[in-house]
Design a protein around this motif. Structure first.
Motif, mmCIF file in Angstrom:
data_model
loop_
_atom_site.group_PDB
_atom_site.id
_atom_site.type_symbol
_atom_site.label_atom_id
_atom_site.label_comp_id
_atom_site.label_asym_id
_atom_site.label_seq_id
_atom_site.Cartn_x
_atom_site.Cartn_y
_atom_site.Cartn_z
ATOM 1 N N ALA A 97 0.819 -1.211 0.000
ATOM 2 C CA ALA A 97 0.000 0.000 0.000
ATOM 3 C C ALA A 97 0.860 1.272 0.000
ATOM 4 O O ALA A 97 0.538 2.244 -0.677
ATOM 5 N N VAL A 98 1.961 1.248 0.735
ATOM 6 C CA VAL A 98 2.794 2.441 0.886
ATOM 7 C C VAL A 98 3.759 2.650 -0.274
ATOM 8 O O VAL A 98 4.059 3.774 -0.642
ATOM 9 N N THR A 99 4.240 1.556 -0.860
ATOM 10 C CA THR A 99 5.237 1.682 -1.933
ATOM 11 C C THR A 99 4.681 1.359 -3.321
ATOM 12 O O THR A 99 5.251 1.789 -4.324
ATOM 13 N N GLY A 100 3.622 0.566 -3.366
ATOM 14 C CA GLY A 100 3.119 0.070 -4.649
ATOM 15 C C GLY A 100 3.855 -1.166 -5.115
ATOM 16 O O GLY A 100 3.631 -1.641 -6.226
ATOM 17 N N PHE A 101 4.726 -1.705 -4.268
ATOM 18 C CA PHE A 101 5.518 -2.895 -4.604
ATOM 19 C C PHE A 101 5.333 -3.961 -3.536
ATOM 20 O O PHE A 101 5.186 -3.656 -2.356
ATOM 21 N N ALA A 102 5.449 -5.210 -3.962
ATOM 22 C CA ALA A 102 5.457 -6.317 -3.012
ATOM 23 C C ALA A 102 6.825 -6.385 -2.339
ATOM 24 O O ALA A 102 7.830 -5.998 -2.939
ATOM 25 N N ALA A 132 16.175 -3.988 -6.891
ATOM 26 C CA ALA A 132 14.898 -4.527 -7.365
ATOM 27 C C ALA A 132 14.165 -3.462 -8.170
ATOM 28 O O ALA A 132 14.218 -2.273 -7.861
ATOM 29 N N ALA A 133 13.465 -3.932 -9.212
ATOM 30 C CA ALA A 133 12.822 -3.002 -10.143
ATOM 31 C C ALA A 133 11.327 -3.279 -10.290
ATOM 32 O O ALA A 133 10.810 -3.337 -11.396
ATOM 33 N N GLY A 134 10.630 -3.493 -9.170
ATOM 34 C CA GLY A 134 9.188 -3.617 -9.226
ATOM 35 C C GLY A 134 8.654 -5.026 -9.397
ATOM 36 O O GLY A 134 7.460 -5.248 -9.343
ATOM 37 N N HIS A 135 9.539 -5.983 -9.601
ATOM 38 C CA HIS A 135 9.175 -7.404 -9.677
ATOM 39 C C HIS A 135 10.365 -8.181 -9.141
ATOM 40 O O HIS A 135 11.515 -7.773 -9.359
ATOM 41 N N GLY A 136 10.114 -9.289 -8.481
ATOM 42 C CA GLY A 136 11.178 -10.056 -7.843
ATOM 43 C C GLY A 136 12.266 -10.551 -8.777
ATOM 44 O O GLY A 136 13.379 -10.827 -8.339
ATOM 45 N N ASP A 137 11.972 -10.657 -10.069
ATOM 46 C CA ASP A 137 12.968 -11.143 -11.027
ATOM 47 C C ASP A 137 13.575 -10.025 -11.867
ATOM 48 O O ASP A 137 14.347 -10.281 -12.790
ATOM 49 N N CYS A 138 13.208 -8.769 -11.593
ATOM 50 C CA CYS A 138 13.710 -7.633 -12.367
ATOM 51 C C CYS A 138 14.596 -6.740 -11.494
ATOM 52 O O CYS A 138 14.275 -6.485 -10.330
ATOM 53 N N VAL A 139 15.703 -6.297 -12.078
ATOM 54 C CA VAL A 139 16.640 -5.420 -11.376
ATOM 55 C C VAL A 139 17.097 -4.323 -12.324
ATOM 56 O O VAL A 139 16.958 -4.433 -13.545
ATOM 57 N N TYR A 140 17.660 -3.266 -11.735
ATOM 58 C CA TYR A 140 18.342 -2.263 -12.545
ATOM 59 C C TYR A 140 19.691 -1.974 -11.914
ATOM 60 O O TYR A 140 19.890 -2.143 -10.708
ATOM 61 N N ALA A 141 20.620 -1.593 -12.766
ATOM 62 C CA ALA A 141 21.972 -1.267 -12.320
ATOM 63 C C ALA A 141 22.058 0.236 -12.109
ATOM 64 O O ALA A 141 21.547 1.019 -12.913
ATOM 65 N N THR A 142 22.708 0.626 -11.018
ATOM 66 C CA THR A 142 22.883 2.047 -10.711
ATOM 67 C C THR A 142 24.073 2.176 -9.768
ATOM 68 O O THR A 142 24.799 1.220 -9.531
ATOM 69 N N SER A 143 24.249 3.360 -9.221
ATOM 70 C CA SER A 143 25.308 3.582 -8.228
ATOM 71 C C SER A 143 24.706 4.256 -7.000
ATOM 72 O O SER A 143 23.638 4.871 -7.080
ATOM 73 N N VAL A 144 25.402 4.151 -5.902
ATOM 74 C CA VAL A 144 24.951 4.816 -4.678
ATOM 75 C C VAL A 144 24.873 6.321 -4.915
ATOM 76 O O VAL A 144 23.896 6.965 -4.515
ATOM 77 N N ASP A 145 25.869 6.886 -5.584
ATOM 78 C CA ASP A 145 25.870 8.330 -5.831
ATOM 79 C C ASP A 145 24.655 8.762 -6.646
ATOM 80 O O ASP A 145 24.034 9.789 -6.349
ATOM 81 N N ASP A 146 24.305 7.985 -7.675
ATOM 82 C CA ASP A 146 23.129 8.335 -8.473
ATOM 83 C C ASP A 146 21.856 8.235 -7.649
ATOM 84 O O ASP A 146 20.987 9.113 -7.732
ATOM 85 N N LEU A 147 21.727 7.188 -6.846
ATOM 86 C CA LEU A 147 20.531 7.053 -6.014
ATOM 87 C C LEU A 147 20.424 8.191 -5.013
ATOM 88 O O LEU A 147 19.349 8.748 -4.807
ATOM 89 N N LYS A 148 21.539 8.540 -4.405
ATOM 90 C CA LYS A 148 21.523 9.647 -3.441
ATOM 91 C C LYS A 148 21.123 10.950 -4.120
ATOM 92 O O LYS A 148 20.311 11.712 -3.609
ATOM 93 N N ALA A 149 21.661 11.191 -5.298
ATOM 94 C CA ALA A 149 21.390 12.436 -6.016
ATOM 95 C C ALA A 149 19.912 12.590 -6.372
ATOM 96 O O ALA A 149 19.382 13.698 -6.333
#
Length: 166
Positions: A97-102, A132-149
């Protein structure tokens, strides 16, 4: 239908594009029920898999991203978020309910609510982390710096501690 076409995954992909980050979402096409399976499927170290977990502190929801080879230090969360109250992992229906994700598919980007977020600084060991990218079998690659930004998250070494092998 491909997992990449699911509404939850599309929401993550749109959030990546809106944040001017590459849409690097990939469907691993195998069951990745845990971080070890995801790391094996991607051919990366366990620590490069970021686990995103939702907690409540008192009556506030927060999000914590922890390296796959670490565990959250729940006793530190009140201090990190400057909130008072018991630290609890909410039931799956509340997470949804809070995130829209399981649970297991929660993504910082694309969440239906902007939650205060803390990121395990040990993830900075890796140039690329997998989230994780919205489904248990899906992911995306990123960096900590990008996520923080793009998220205004707090990056802290107090968030997690290495898992001690049994």
């Amino acid at each position: 239908m491909s997992n990449l076409e699911l509404d939850t995954v599309r929401r993550v992909r749109k959030a990546l594009i809106d944040a001017h980050l590459p849409d690097s979402v990939q469907d691993l096409n195998i069951s990745t029920r845990n971080t070890a399976e995801a790391a094996k499927a991607l051919g990366v170290e366990l620590g490069a898999i970021a686990k995103t977990v939702v907690y409540t502190i008192g009556n506030r929801f927060v999000m914590v991203m922890v390296a796959g080879d670490h565990e959250c230090r729940e006793d530190q969360l009140s201090k990190i978020f400057n909130l008072e109250g018991d630290v609890v992992r909410p039931a799956a229906d509340l997470v949804r309910a809070v995130t829209g994700f399981a649970p297991g598919a929660v993504s910082l980007l694309g969440s239906v609510s902007k939650l205060p977020t803390a990121i395990d600084a040990s993830l900075k060991r890796f140039d690329k982390i997998y989230v994780a990218a919205g489904h248990g079998d899906c992911v995306y690659a990123t960096s900590v710096d990008d996520l923080k930004a793009v998220s205004n998250a707090t990056v802290s070494y107090a968030v997690a501690t290495p898992v001690v092998p049994a």
